[in-house]
Design an enzyme around this catalytic site. Structure first.
Site, PDB file in Angstrom:
ATOM      1  N   GLY A   9      53.456  47.073  54.573  1.00  0.00           N
ATOM      2  CA  GLY A   9      52.243  46.475  54.024  1.00  0.00           C
ATOM      3  C   GLY A   9      51.897  47.063  52.668  1.00  0.00           C
ATOM      4  O   GLY A   9      51.306  48.128  52.586  1.00  0.00           O
ATOM      5  N   GLY A  10      52.328  46.392  51.619  1.00  0.00           N
ATOM      6  CA  GLY A  10      51.912  46.765  50.270  1.00  0.00           C
ATOM      7  C   GLY A  10      52.613  47.959  49.658  1.00  0.00           C
ATOM      8  O   GLY A  10      52.186  48.455  48.613  1.00  0.00           O
ATOM      9  N   ASN A  45      51.930  43.279  60.019  1.00  0.00           N
ATOM     10  CA  ASN A  45      52.183  41.939  59.486  1.00  0.00           C
ATOM     11  C   ASN A  45      51.016  41.606  58.556  1.00  0.00           C
ATOM     12  O   ASN A  45      50.159  42.452  58.285  1.00  0.00           O
ATOM     13  CB  ASN A  45      52.298  40.944  60.649  1.00  0.00           C
ATOM     14  CG  ASN A  45      53.109  39.695  60.281  1.00  0.00           C
ATOM     15  OD1 ASN A  45      52.985  39.150  59.182  1.00  0.00           O
ATOM     16  ND2 ASN A  45      53.935  39.224  61.204  1.00  0.00           N
ATOM     17  N   SER A  50      56.723  42.298  49.902  1.00  0.00           N
ATOM     18  CA  SER A  50      56.179  41.631  48.707  1.00  0.00           C
ATOM     19  C   SER A  50      56.672  42.252  47.405  1.00  0.00           C
ATOM     20  O   SER A  50      56.875  41.540  46.414  1.00  0.00           O
ATOM     21  CB  SER A  50      54.644  41.688  48.729  1.00  0.00           C
ATOM     22  OG  SER A  50      54.158  40.978  49.829  1.00  0.00           O
ATOM     23  N   CYS A  81      52.402  36.641  63.618  1.00  0.00           N
ATOM     24  CA  CYS A  81      52.177  35.695  62.528  1.00  0.00           C
ATOM     25  C   CYS A  81      50.704  35.259  62.553  1.00  0.00           C
ATOM     26  O   CYS A  81      50.200  34.851  63.597  1.00  0.00           O
ATOM     27  CB  CYS A  81      53.092  34.480  62.643  1.00  0.00           C
ATOM     28  SG  CYS A  81      52.870  33.370  61.239  1.00  0.00           S
TER      29      CYS A  81
END
Ligand code: RRO
Length: 291
Positions: free
Chosen positions: A235-236, A184, A258, A123
């Site tokens: 990631g993306g 992350n 996301s 995090c």
């Protein structure tokens, strides 16, 4: 129909996994994502004590991504109630702690229900839980060993906010990790020029979404070269072509986070494209950029 497969020791329905943090706090939303076609789901990270998280605003949607500073909100041990209705479903429990002993303790609460653990050592904005853990190879190795004791597959999710991600990946592997998840969120900050203050309540946070995809591909590529355990790209990723690109970099599976916010049916949409009868098989493409 999809054949049963294993991803880094975990029986999954396909190679697409819900990333930690998105819709992962309650059983009903995890179930909904599984129904739509996700191969497995990762829960929101659970830690040793209940936390409310940071003061808001804690999520800001940007043009090309999402910035968050949730602050590890979680119900701690109470989360076991959410897991009670799952029986053999591909649910991976994300956990965090401030030291190896806490990782061991938290994993123990869920060892019966979890198909696997994902260790959140990454995090980007939580004092005591993020950078201090995930940037130190010795600590990452010790946390991994402490959770392996429960005899479940252990995936370790790494931060991109380091100079050499391969040193951390190798430490996780030495600790007995079954897979490395990369990445992350990327430490980030925006300031509202109108309000003359940072847009996030916590001032800075973690960036995810399309903006970080090239960083994630680079990290997966480096880890695939340096490590011998499976790499799971995160990631993306937001379309079938991104999944294939991640696999060309070396990813054996892919996590999606996301993009679910933009398209709640993303798993169904990507599955339809990837696993169509004439679709490409993942075993044909993993690591092909390395030849
Ligand atoms: O809760 C959060 O603020 C958070 C976590 Br635990 C994490 O691992 N990554 C992130 O971007 N936010």
């Amino acid at each position: 129909s999809q054949e049963p497969v294993k991803l880094a020791g975990v029986p999954v329905r396909n190679h697409l996994v819900l990333a930690a943090g998105v819709l992962g706090t309650c059983a009903s939303s995890l179930r909904r994502i599984l129904r739509q076609g996700a191969g497995a789901v990762v829960t929101k990270s659970i830690g040793p004590e209940p936390r409310y998280g940071h003061a808001g605003p804690c999520v800001v949607v940007l043009e090309d991504g999402i910035m968050n500073a949730m602050g590890l909100p979680n119900p701690s041990r109470e989360f076991i109630q959410e897991l009670s209705s799952f029986d053999g479903d591909p649910v991976i429990v994300s956990i965090f702690g401030g030291n190896p002993e806490e990782f061991h303790e938290v994993a123990g609460w869920f060892a019966e229900k979890a198909q696997a653990f994902e260790l959140n050592v990454s995090c980007p904005h939580a004092a005591g839980f993020g950078a201090q853990i995930g940037t130190n190879p010795d600590v990452v190795k010790a946390c991994t060993e402490a959770v392996k004791v429960w005899k479940k597959p252990v995936w370790v999710k790494l931060t991109p906010n380091v100079t050499d991600i391969t040193a951390i990946g190798r430490a996780a592997e030495e600790g007995g990790a079954d897979a490395i998840v990369a990445i992350n969120t990327v430490r980030a900050m925006r300031i509202s020029t109108g309000l003359k203050r940072p847009v996030l309540g916590n001032k800075y946070g973690g960036l995810s979404g399309k903006a970080v995809f090239p960083i994630a591909v680079r990290c997966v590529y480096e880890l695939y070269e340096a490590c011998s355990i499976p790499i799971i790209g995160c990631g993306g990723v937001s379309c079938a072509e991104d999944v294939i690109e991640m696999m060309m970099a070396g990813a054996e599976g892919v996590e999606i986070g996301s993009a679910v916010v933009q398209d709640p049916e993303i798993f169904r949409h990507i599955c339809e494209e990837l696993y169509a009868p004439d679709g490409i098989s993942s075993s044909e493409i993993v690591g092909c950029a390395h030849e």
